[in-house]
Design an enzyme around this catalytic site. Structure first.
Site, short mmCIF file in Angstrom:
data_model
loop_
_atom_site.label_atom_id
_atom_site.label_comp_id
_atom_site.label_asym_id
_atom_site.label_seq_id
_atom_site.Cartn_x
_atom_site.Cartn_y
_atom_site.Cartn_z
N GLU A 230 0.71 -1.15 0.01
CA GLU A 230 0.00 -0.01 -0.11
C GLU A 230 0.97 1.24 -0.01
O GLU A 230 1.96 1.08 0.52
CB GLU A 230 -1.02 0.13 1.24
CG GLU A 230 -2.02 -0.76 1.01
CD GLU A 230 -2.12 -2.04 2.18
OE1 GLU A 230 -1.41 -1.86 3.22
OE2 GLU A 230 -3.04 -2.90 2.23
N TYR B 41 7.73 1.61 -7.69
CA TYR B 41 6.92 0.47 -7.69
C TYR B 41 6.44 0.01 -9.11
O TYR B 41 6.48 -1.05 -9.53
CB TYR B 41 5.64 0.70 -6.81
CG TYR B 41 6.13 0.85 -5.36
CD1 TYR B 41 7.18 0.23 -4.88
CD2 TYR B 41 5.26 1.53 -4.68
CE1 TYR B 41 7.46 0.56 -3.40
CE2 TYR B 41 5.62 1.68 -3.25
CZ TYR B 41 6.78 1.31 -2.72
OH TYR B 41 7.08 1.47 -1.52
#
Ligand SMILES: CC(C)(COP(=O)(O)OP(=O)(O)OC[C@H]1O[C@@H](n2cnc3c(N)ncnc32)[C@H](O)[C@@H]1OP(=O)(O)O)[C@@H](O)C(=O)NCCC(=O)NCCS
Length: 170
Positions: free
Chosen positions: A114, A126
């Site tokens: 998250e 990411y």
């Protein structure tokens, strides 16, 4: 004499002696909701998680942890941060790659995380490593200076595909 080789960051398992620096970086990096020293210590000693640090010959530059219980088939990035003075030099990516490798070694097929919607730097890292957007957790993070809670973006990495892509590009 300090050589370039001796100062190149390397990744290793975190140790109890690293935790004071890890806690400092955590507190500086996540001013709104830092983990306590107790939470970091618990993660370091948990059989279900792995904590690593990136260090040069002088100091710890960053750390990361993954929850990867053996047999679960899935893993979660718990935390990742690099000392502000050492950012933008590849330390964060090195830590993320080491975490994904560790999760896969523990049998995980998927790696989740998250990230704050506003954290463009981390989201870019990411995405570039192959994580996909899989959902949003509304108001997941505690309120910061603006008094507003913030949504979390949920991301997922297919570790088998990630590993194959790494081999092809090696
Ligand atoms: C996110 C973080 C760990 C990245 O660490 P880092 O060592 O600076 O990152 P790297 O140098 O390895 O860069 C990896 C990628 O991040 C992205 N990135 C790094 N700095 C960036 C910047 N200033 N702006 C936008 N993207 C950036 C890029 O995609 C970069 O890839 P590239 O070098 O191929 O362009 C670091 O910024 C950090 O500790 N931030 C505070 C804590 C945090 O937000 N953690 C994530 C919580 S989910």
């Amino acid at each position: 004499m300090v050589t370039e080789a001796s100062t190149r960051p390397h990744v290793r398992l975190a140790r109890e002696a690293d935790l004071a620096t890890v806690h400092r970086i955590e507190t500086e990096s996540f001013a709104d909701d830092p983990w306590s020293l107790g939470m970091l210590t618990e993660t370091l000693h948990s059989a279900d998680s792995v904590m690593i640090v990136a260090a040069d010959s002088h100091e710890v530059l960053g750390y990361a942890a993954v929850l990867a219980a053996k047999g679960a088939g899935e893993a979660d990035v718990l935390t990742i941060a690099v000392d502000a003075r050492a950012r933008g030099r590849g330390v964060g990516r090195t830590l993320l790659v080491a975490l994904a490798t560790e999760a896969q070694a523990r049998g995980a097929k998927l790696l989740f995380l998250e990230v704050r919607e506003s954290n463009a730097t981390a989201r870019s890292l990411y995405r570039s490593e192959g994580f996909e957007h899989v959902g949003v957790r509304p108001k997941y993070y505690p309120a910061g200076d603006d008094g507003q809670r913030e949504d979390a973006v949920m991301m997922r990495l297919d570790l088998h595909h990630w590993c194959e892509t790494k081999k092809e590009s090696a």
